[in-house]
Write a protein that holds these residues in place. Structure first.
Motif, PDB file in Angstrom:
ATOM      1  N   SER A  13       0.806  -1.221   0.000  1.00  0.00           N
ATOM      2  CA  SER A  13       0.000   0.000   0.000  1.00  0.00           C
ATOM      3  C   SER A  13       0.840   1.271   0.000  1.00  0.00           C
ATOM      4  O   SER A  13       0.287   2.376   0.025  1.00  0.00           O
ATOM      5  CB  SER A  13      -0.919   0.010   1.233  1.00  0.00           C
ATOM      6  OG  SER A  13      -0.167   0.191   2.427  1.00  0.00           O
ATOM      7  N   SER A  61      -4.804  -2.097   0.899  1.00  0.00           N
ATOM      8  CA  SER A  61      -4.865  -1.032  -0.111  1.00  0.00           C
ATOM      9  C   SER A  61      -6.044  -0.087   0.125  1.00  0.00           C
ATOM     10  O   SER A  61      -5.849   1.130   0.268  1.00  0.00           O
ATOM     11  CB  SER A  61      -4.914  -1.632  -1.522  1.00  0.00           C
ATOM     12  OG  SER A  61      -3.688  -2.260  -1.828  1.00  0.00           O
ATOM     13  N   GLY A  83      -6.975   2.727  -5.555  1.00  0.00           N
ATOM     14  CA  GLY A  83      -7.029   1.886  -4.367  1.00  0.00           C
ATOM     15  C   GLY A  83      -7.791   0.601  -4.611  1.00  0.00           C
ATOM     16  O   GLY A  83      -7.342  -0.487  -4.230  1.00  0.00           O
TER      17      GLY A  83
END
Length: 420
Positions: free
Chosen positions: A37, A162, A269
């Motif tokens: 992430s 994420s 994302g």
């Protein structure tokens, strides 16, 4: 053979194969999640400190390189002294790197925290060490499943962290989010206890599991010499370079790339989350297929399919739906190289130095990751576009597909062992 092989772990009733797999998967989720992430911190950190994308990209390039450099050494220490020590130290370094990254206000500080500390931390507690533990601790009938499960768990970490990074960044800010992720990494330490191995001894199932055999007293130097002189292992290592190049570039630069093409950060994302979600299925499927079909064919098909998917994605207009479809396709292929790659290393050389030799293969993977992240940042700053790197990813995919086809899937020949 049976006279020289001793158990790898002391018998503990609670450490059943299922418990070992669940705890190992927990470690993989925690280790892979925050790292995957980090691309969502590129824009806010760069804006807060007045950096170009090349600064953040260079720090993550260092991370990928040091993760790869540290992996064979971490594997050797794990093979020699046991896995718990390596995992615990790796988790502490990783957690400290994330926490201190939140207060990195200069490029040098970012290189040390996001680059050096997290990079070496990952080498000690990532799914590579988890997979080596599975190879040593589990009986043969559990291994292919466990390799797929461990890889899928890393993907679930990406799926979980994420969107979580996006949501936490929006609610609490990127600095607090990094601190939270650092605290979560410390959970690796208690989970690692289920993966404990004994020092410098062969695996309990080596006598029946490894067609290559476990060589009593084989030194690390001899194991490396044997591996580097084995043509199929060298081809496997070279092909694994592409996997790292593609994954690291996409993980780091895709969120910014999508924003450049007019899509929102939320789409980025969810795209990485979809990659992680579909890779759960892809990794389990890869583990299942690797026990039934030639592993070299699975690897070649994976690299060819990635090349086609990337070429199509960058050649059509960017839309949210199209990007999510690309994420799903790429997710099926994302880490599905790991079960056949680790399975080939285990087949060729056995369990004795498995963590070390798989770690060296992973160094090639991370060298590719280093160049993917670095070239991505430099190319964008020089040309204002990522096109060059996308097409390099396509080219490398085709080349790696071809490289894996000549691999011979059989144990390394050991005349002295056979004579004995």
């Amino acid at each position: 053979m049976s006279a020289v092989i001793t158990p790898d772990v002391r018998p503990l009733g609670w450490r059943t194969p299922l418990v070992i797999i669940l705890c190992g998967c927990g470690v993989a989720v925690l280790a892979f999640g925050p790292r995957s992430s980090l691309g969502f911190f590129l824009t806010p950190m760069s804006q807060a400190n007045g950096w170009g994308r090349d600064v953040f990209g260079f720090a993550l390039a260092i991370q990928n390189l040091l993760w790869g450099i540290g992996q064979p050494f971490a594997g050797a220490v794990a093979d020699r002294f046991g896995i718990v020590r390596v995992m615990s130290l790796g988790a502490i370094l990783y957690a400290a790197g994330l926490a201190l990254m939140a207060y990195s206000t200069t490029p040098a500080a970012l290189d040390i925290t996001a680059g050096v500390m997290i990079g070496f931390g990952l080498s000690g507690c990532s799914f590579n060490i988890v997979i080596s533990a599975f190879g040593k601790l589990l009986p043969p009938e559990w291994r292919s499943f466990s390799f797929g499960a461990g890889t899928a768990a890393g993907s679930f970490g990406q799926f979980l962290f994420s969107p979580l990074a996006v949501a936490l960044n929006q609610s609490f800010g990127w600095q607090t989010t990094l601190m939270m992720f650092g605290g979560a990494m410390l959970l690796v330490i208690p989970l690692s206890l289920a993966l404990a191995t004994r020092r410098n001894e062969a695996a309990p199932h080596a006598a029946t599991a490894d067609a290559a055999g476990t060589v009593p007293g084989q030194s690390l130097r001899a194991a490396f010499a044997e591996a580097l002189g084995h043509r199929s292992y060298v081809l496997l290592v070279l092909g694994f370079f592409t996997c790292g190049f593609q994954l690291a570039f996409i993980t780091t630069h895709m969120p910014a790339y999508l924003v450049d093409r007019g899509l929102s950060a939320t789409v980025g994302g969810w795209t990485l989350a979809v990659i992680g979600l579909f890779n759960i299925a892809g990794s389990f499927a890869s583990g299942w297929l690797a026990s039934r079909y030639p592993k070299r064919h699975l690897l070649a098909a994976n690299y060819f399919a990635r090349a086609i998917a990337i070429a199509v994605f960058i050649s059509v207009p960017a839309t949210p739906a199209g990007t999510l479809v690309f994420g799903a396709v790429l997710g099926l292929l994302w880490l599905s190289t790991v079960p056949p790659t680790s399975g080939l290393v285990l087949l060729m050389f056995g369990t004795r130095w498995f963590a070390t030799l798989f770690g060296f293969a992973f160094f090639s993977h991370q060298l590719g990751g280093f160049l993917g992240v670095l070239i991505g940042g430099l190319a964008f700053e020089s040309t204002g576009s990522y096109d060059l790197v996308w097409w390099l990813a396509v080219l490398f995919g085709v080349l790696s597909g071809l490289i894996n086809l000549p691999i011979v899937e059989k144990p390394v020949e050991r005349p002295a062992l056979a004579g004995a």
